[in-house]
Design an enzyme around this catalytic site. Structure first.
Site, PDB file in Angstrom:
ATOM      1  CD  GLU A  43      43.474  15.631  84.808  1.00 31.97           C
ATOM      2  OE1 GLU A  43      42.576  15.785  83.935  1.00 31.97           O
ATOM      3  OE2 GLU A  43      43.301  14.985  85.835  1.00 31.97           O
TER       4      GLU A  43
ATOM      5  CB  CYS B  58      39.939  13.014  84.929  1.00 27.65           C
ATOM      6  SG  CYS B  58      41.505  12.600  85.701  1.00 27.65           S
TER       7      CYS B  58
END
Length: 515
Positions: free
Chosen positions: A286, A320
């Site tokens: 990720e 994020c």
């Protein structure tokens, strides 16, 4: 029967009793500030002279703790411990593995205020952000334990007369868990226990900015009854320990959360088959985002403004999933922008140990300098309408910053800043807004604020992100409710907290018996 999963509730800090509990947690954390923490290899605690020193980003003179630093020799020792432990751990009953997670969840739930307070001190998280991080860690433990119980018997396949076929999932082997500093409990715990409950053994290399949270979590897993060698704690430098473990012939998979640059580097290194390696390594990554909120002309503008501010500046934009781009249809652009400016200027930026603080510091000196450099770039590319200043004299504090009238291809609209900076661009139509929203190399989260059902459906089909939200902010995915993970340069399309996440840590095996 597998018990239904329930999301861990967030703490209501309007209640005085909960405030007292959090303050008690802060006192507990203060009582062990500055302590030393050892490596854990094969159940053995090992101290080294070289230390990673963890500092409070809100007060850089305050040492949270010192963690022993692994070198390549110790990394190799940890690898061999994991290889050995895998021989027995892979054959343990899935129910036993799940029970370890359920007990760890119970311990963490009892110590939730303490761990939240530790997140406040070590990561600079305000109360609500820290509480949500701790709740998510509990959710991962509960959810993945239940998911393993669902996967333990494999999937039914067809059998013919005089034949019985089975399709089972078996663990991969030794995994390297490289966890981030921005969710130092939730993501660190989630990625580690997903691998463990699936029957793998792991080497945990936490982010150097937040190793104390990880050390404390390793203690919880030990208390929960995890056998020695299943979880090995090896903090160290990426260049020395990280690369060595990624390249290692015995590494079967790497689970990484972090920047695009490091993720690409890991992906590339993992693709090489080294001497003695008899498999292709799996990478679960990720890698961040450049997340956009789109505001339609047919929208609740107050909801839009509140959602933009919360998504952009919660935990100083160090998520994020944080909103860093806003695309507004021109008819309502000025109204939305003005309300966002007003709300932004009302935010409290201070020590996160205070309940009144909305936004604390950024994580360290490097982050501070990078974000301030991007703010200077933004001043050349757009119109600064809020914030734009910082103060690193005591901690790493940056005022929440808003830039208006940006070209959607401007650097601060394309590059991941990972700080409290959001840019606004104007679109002529909703269709153009979606085109502009897709104009990045990332594809993690996005949000659309609109009352138009046709526009919602267009976004559902055409807005290319892994997590798309309507009429709310673009942060705050809940385990089991909004499985989390993105497209393109945001990672490998893995969905943390989703029904197929554990399968990434296992491989399918078909057996066929003739009668």
């Amino acid at each position: 029967m597998v018990q239904p999963y329930k999301h861990e509730p967030f703490t209501d800090f309007t209640e005085e009793e909960n405030q007292k509990e959090y303050l008690k947690g802060l006192q507990t954390v203060n009582s062990y500030l500055g302590c030393d923490y050892d490596l854990v290899i094969g159940g053995e605690k090992i101290a080294t002279e070289a230390k990673i020193i963890s500092l409070n980003p809100a007060n850089k003179q305050e040492v949270i703790g010192r963690v022993s630093k692994a070198n390549r020799e110790l990394a190799e020792r940890a690898m061999q411990a994991a290889v050995e432990a895998f021989k027995t751990w892979r054959k343990t009953k899935p129910e036993m593995r799940a029970d370890v997670l359920f007990k760890a969840a119970a311990i963490l739930r009892r110590r939730k205020a303490e761990f939240s307070a530790l997140l406040t001190k070590e990561a600079g998280k305000p109360w609500r952000e820290a509480d949500a991080d701790a709740a998510e860690a509990i959710d991962f433990l509960e959810y993945y334990g239940r998911q393993m119980l669902l996967h333990k018997d494999g999937v039914p396949v067809q059998s013919r007369p005089n034949e019985f076929n089975r399709y089972d999932y078996i663990p991969l082997g030794v995994g390297i868990i490289i966890s981030p500093w921005n969710f130092p409990l939730a993501i660190m715990a989630g990625t580690a226990v997903a691998a463990i409950v699936a029957g793998n053994t792991v080497l945990l290399k936490p982010a150097s900015a937040t190793p104390i949270v990880a050390a404390k979590f390793v203690e919880i897993m030990e208390e929960a009854g995890l056998p020695a060698g299943v979880l090995n704690f090896v903090p160290g430098s990426g260049a020395e320990v990280g690369d060595y473990l990624v390249d290692h012939k015995d590494t079967r998979f790497i689970s990484f959360t972090g920047s695009r640059e490091v993720g690409i580097r890991i992906y590339e290194r993992a693709s090489k088959v080294n001497d003695g390696q008899i498999w292709l390594k799996r990478v679960i990554a990720e890698m961040g985002g450049k997340d956009t909120m789109v505001v339609d002309s047919e929208a609740d503008l107050e909801l839009a403004a509140q959602s933009i501010v919360a998504s952009s500046f919660g935990f100083a934009g160090q998520k994020c999933s944080a909103c860093s781009r806003v695309i507004v249809v021109e008819d309502v652009y000025d109204q939305v922008l003005e309300r966002v400016i007003e709300l932004t200027k009302g935010l409290t930026v201070a020590d996160p140990a205070s309940i009144t603080t909305f936004m604390g510091p950024v994580i360290d000196e490097n982050a501070y300098q990078k974000i301030m450099e991007y703010i200077e770039i933004g001043k050349q590319e757009g119109r600064l309408v809020a914030g734009g200043t910082g103060d690193s004299s005591k901690g790493y504090f940056i005022q929440p910053t808003v830039f208006a009238d940006l070209d959607p291809k401007a650097r601060i609209m394309q590059e991941e800043i990972f700080g409290p900076v959001v840019g606004f661009s104007k679109a002529k139509t909703f269709d153009e807004a979606i085109e502009m929203a897709n104009n990045t190399e990332y594809g993690l989260t996005g949000a659309v604020v609109t009352k138009n059902r046709y526009h919602m459906e267009k976004a559902r089909e055409d807005f290319h992100v892994g997590n798309l939200y309507f009429n709310r902010g673009c942060t705050g995915a809940i385990v089991g409710y909004q499985p989390f993970g993105g497209f393109n340069m945001s990672g490998t399309d893995s969905k943390a907290g989703g029904p197929d996440y554990l399968l990434l840590h296992m491989q399918a095996k078909t057996t066929s018996e003739q009668f």
